[in-house]
Design a protein around this motif. Structure first.
Motif, PDB file in Angstrom:
ATOM      1  N   ASP A   1       0.771  -1.032   0.283  1.00  0.00           N
ATOM      2  CA  ASP A   1       0.008   0.029  -0.079  1.00  0.00           C
ATOM      3  C   ASP A   1       0.929   1.021   0.186  1.00  0.00           C
ATOM      4  N   LEU A   2       1.970   1.161   0.509  1.00  0.00           N
ATOM      5  CA  LEU A   2       3.131   2.426   0.790  1.00  0.00           C
ATOM      6  C   LEU A   2       4.191   1.935   0.431  1.00  0.00           C
ATOM      7  N   LEU A   3       5.027   2.726  -0.426  1.00  0.00           N
ATOM      8  CA  LEU A   3       6.564   2.563  -0.745  1.00  0.00           C
ATOM      9  C   LEU A   3       7.107   4.032  -0.303  1.00  0.00           C
ATOM     10  N   VAL A   4       8.011   4.069   0.728  1.00  0.00           N
ATOM     11  CA  VAL A   4       8.861   5.068   0.902  1.00  0.00           C
ATOM     12  C   VAL A   4      10.167   5.109   0.494  1.00  0.00           C
ATOM     13  N   ASN A   5      10.480   5.740  -0.475  1.00  0.00           N
ATOM     14  CA  ASN A   5      11.805   5.781  -0.888  1.00  0.00           C
ATOM     15  C   ASN A   5      12.783   7.020  -0.198  1.00  0.00           C
ATOM     16  N   ASN A   6      13.324   6.308   1.045  1.00  0.00           N
ATOM     17  CA  ASN A   6      14.091   7.267   1.859  1.00  0.00           C
ATOM     18  C   ASN A   6      15.338   7.183   1.861  1.00  0.00           C
ATOM     19  N   ALA A   7      16.060   6.024   1.432  1.00  0.00           N
ATOM     20  CA  ALA A   7      17.586   6.069   1.399  1.00  0.00           C
ATOM     21  C   ALA A   7      18.088   7.178   0.966  1.00  0.00           C
ATOM     22  N   GLY A   8      19.437   7.609   1.340  1.00  0.00           N
ATOM     23  CA  GLY A   8      19.955   8.678   0.878  1.00  0.00           C
ATOM     24  C   GLY A   8      21.398   9.084   1.667  1.00  0.00           C
ATOM     25  N   VAL A   9      22.243   9.850   0.860  1.00  0.00           N
ATOM     26  CA  VAL A   9      23.488  10.000   1.560  1.00  0.00           C
ATOM     27  C   VAL A   9      23.655  11.657   1.299  1.00  0.00           C
ATOM     28  N   ALA A  10      24.590  11.836   2.065  1.00  0.00           N
ATOM     29  CA  ALA A  10      24.702  13.524   1.977  1.00  0.00           C
ATOM     30  C   ALA A  10      26.281  13.902   1.563  1.00  0.00           C
ATOM     31  N   ALA A  11      26.193  15.253   0.737  1.00  0.00           N
ATOM     32  CA  ALA A  11      27.233  15.643   0.088  1.00  0.00           C
ATOM     33  C   ALA A  11      27.208  17.045   0.092  1.00  0.00           C
ATOM     34  N   ALA A  12      28.516  17.690   0.037  1.00  0.00           N
ATOM     35  CA  ALA A  12      28.287  19.124  -0.031  1.00  0.00           C
ATOM     36  C   ALA A  12      29.513  19.415  -0.617  1.00  0.00           C
ATOM     37  N   GLY A  13      29.734  20.565  -1.447  1.00  0.00           N
ATOM     38  CA  GLY A  13      30.883  20.942  -2.061  1.00  0.00           C
ATOM     39  C   GLY A  13      30.741  22.021  -3.182  1.00  0.00           C
ATOM     40  N   ARG A  14      31.718  22.988  -3.241  1.00  0.00           N
ATOM     41  CA  ARG A  14      31.424  23.887  -4.237  1.00  0.00           C
ATOM     42  C   ARG A  14      31.941  23.253  -5.685  1.00  0.00           C
ATOM     43  N   ILE A  15      31.481  23.921  -6.764  1.00  0.00           N
ATOM     44  CA  ILE A  15      31.196  23.237  -8.055  1.00  0.00           C
ATOM     45  C   ILE A  15      32.932  22.968  -8.619  1.00  0.00           C
ATOM     46  N   ASP A  16      33.830  23.763  -8.072  1.00  0.00           N
ATOM     47  CA  ASP A  16      35.180  23.413  -8.607  1.00  0.00           C
ATOM     48  C   ASP A  16      35.967  22.545  -7.730  1.00  0.00           C
ATOM     49  N   MET A  17      35.199  22.003  -6.669  1.00  0.00           N
ATOM     50  CA  MET A  17      35.990  21.148  -5.794  1.00  0.00           C
ATOM     51  C   MET A  17      35.463  19.902  -5.799  1.00  0.00           C
ATOM     52  N   ALA A  18      34.065  19.690  -5.667  1.00  0.00           N
ATOM     53  CA  ALA A  18      33.384  18.220  -5.852  1.00  0.00           C
ATOM     54  C   ALA A  18      33.786  17.619  -7.131  1.00  0.00           C
ATOM     55  N   THR A  19      34.245  16.339  -6.758  1.00  0.00           N
ATOM     56  CA  THR A  19      34.735  15.640  -7.946  1.00  0.00           C
ATOM     57  C   THR A  19      33.449  15.034  -8.926  1.00  0.00           C
ATOM     58  N   MET A  20      33.833  14.354  -9.949  1.00  0.00           N
ATOM     59  CA  MET A  20      32.639  13.793 -10.927  1.00  0.00           C
ATOM     60  C   MET A  20      32.466  12.516 -10.214  1.00  0.00           C
ATOM     61  N   GLU A  21      33.321  11.877  -9.509  1.00  0.00           N
ATOM     62  CA  GLU A  21      33.183  10.740  -8.745  1.00  0.00           C
ATOM     63  C   GLU A  21      32.043  10.916  -7.579  1.00  0.00           C
ATOM     64  N   GLU A  22      32.022  12.133  -6.928  1.00  0.00           N
ATOM     65  CA  GLU A  22      31.077  12.449  -5.848  1.00  0.00           C
ATOM     66  C   GLU A  22      29.653  12.574  -6.548  1.00  0.00           C
ATOM     67  N   TRP A  23      29.769  13.283  -7.660  1.00  0.00           N
ATOM     68  CA  TRP A  23      28.556  13.585  -8.604  1.00  0.00           C
ATOM     69  C   TRP A  23      27.903  12.179  -8.725  1.00  0.00           C
ATOM     70  N   GLN A  24      28.371  11.286  -9.244  1.00  0.00           N
ATOM     71  CA  GLN A  24      28.128  10.040  -9.737  1.00  0.00           C
ATOM     72  C   GLN A  24      27.416   9.209  -8.522  1.00  0.00           C
ATOM     73  N   TRP A  25      28.236   9.203  -7.513  1.00  0.00           N
ATOM     74  CA  TRP A  25      27.878   8.512  -6.222  1.00  0.00           C
ATOM     75  C   TRP A  25      26.534   8.880  -5.780  1.00  0.00           C
ATOM     76  N   ILE A  26      26.455  10.024  -5.693  1.00  0.00           N
ATOM     77  CA  ILE A  26      25.095  10.838  -4.799  1.00  0.00           C
ATOM     78  C   ILE A  26      23.819  10.746  -6.108  1.00  0.00           C
ATOM     79  N   VAL A  27      24.201  10.616  -7.220  1.00  0.00           N
ATOM     80  CA  VAL A  27      23.015  10.718  -8.117  1.00  0.00           C
ATOM     81  C   VAL A  27      22.446   9.083  -8.187  1.00  0.00           C
ATOM     82  N   ASP A  28      23.341   8.305  -8.320  1.00  0.00           N
ATOM     83  CA  ASP A  28      23.298   6.860  -8.376  1.00  0.00           C
ATOM     84  C   ASP A  28      22.146   6.542  -7.012  1.00  0.00           C
TER      85      ASP A  28
END
Length: 267
Positions: free
Chosen positions: A70-97
């Motif tokens: 009856d109810l699906l709660v998609n709650n799983a998640g991780v945190a990330a913070a970083g300025r655009i010139d410092m966050a790596t593409m690996e960080e982006w791919q990890w959090i998007v996935d």
């Protein structure tokens, strides 16, 4: 009901509260072993939200042991913070996935079942960051905004099939989410962790508000007065909102400048 990311934080608070109400709850998390944090009465299934096979196994488990959902709660998640010139593409791919595609996989897996039933409720946990986009958090803001957009899309797309959709947008509350920080921009991550630590709002308190919103079938669930105020300022007093965000961006720039000068003087 099925809740992802249920071993800690908001997920744990939700499954505990639902269990107290006598609901049949299937808690899921990435751990292969049952987390010790879960109440004994709550069923558990390992689920890595990045895995299509794991989602297929979850559907099979639900059909075999619960006969439906009856109810699906998609709650799983991780945190990330970083300025655009410092966050790596690996960080982006990890959090998007995890934070975005994990939600997409959950919705895709259970929508056919909900359509077959002619009923169901999808609840996606986003963040106030999905509505209000502070500087220094481009990856996190982007994925949470994506969850908001996905939820609004499905709200209209699935309504004719008797399926409700809600998106939860909490602001900072005390949780272990910051344990998942793993980025290159340590300064911004420390600032984010400090805001979580200073919050007086608990996961149990947020869960109570979320459950009330779920029961009321609200499409947007804002969990605290501060978040509601900031969201309204953005919508109805845009110059004031922009001025505040510009000040925050300027502070990050000054901090980066101080750091660069200190490094230069050291060498």
């Amino acid at each position: 009901m099925l809740v992802t990311g249920a071993a800690s934080g908001l997920g744990l608070a939700l499954v505990t509260a639902f269990g107290v109400r006598g609901e049949q709850v299937l808690a899921t998390d990435i751990s292969a072993d049952r987390p010790a944090t879960l109440p004994p009465r709550i069923d558990y299934l390992p689920l890595d939200v990045r895995s299509d096979d794991a989602w297929s196994a979850a559907l099979e488990h639900v059909l075999a042991s619960m006969g439906g959902l009856d109810l699906l709660v998609n709650n799983a998640g991780v945190a990330a913070a970083g300025r655009i010139d410092m966050a790596t593409m690996e960080e982006w791919q990890w959090i998007v996935d995890i934070n975005l595609l994990g939600v997409v996989r959950g919705c895709r897996t259970f929508t056919p079942l909900f359509k077959e039933q002619g009923s169901g409720h999808i609840v996606n946990t986003a963040s106030l960051a999905g509505l209000v986009h502070a500087p220094g958090m481009s990856a996190y803001n982007s994925v949470k905004a994506g969850v908001v957009a996905l939820s609004e899309t499905l709200l209209h797309e699935l309504r004719p099939h008797g399926i409700s959709v809600s998106v939860v947008c909490p602001s900072f509350f005390r949780t272990n989410l910051t344990d998942s920080f793993r980025g290159a921009d340590a300064e911004v991550e420390q600032a984010g962790a400090a805001m979580v630590t200073r919050s007086r709002r608990t996961a149990d308190r947020v869960a109570s508000t979320v459950i009330h919103g779920i029961d009321a079938r609200r499409d947007l669930i804002l969990t605290d007065p501060e978040g509601q105020i900031i969201w309204r300022i953005k919508r109805f007093a845009r110059p004031l909102y922009r001025a505040g965000m510009n000040r925050a961006g300027a502070e990050f720039a000054r901090a980066r400048g101080r750091q660069s000068k200190a490094t230069a003087s050291h060498w």
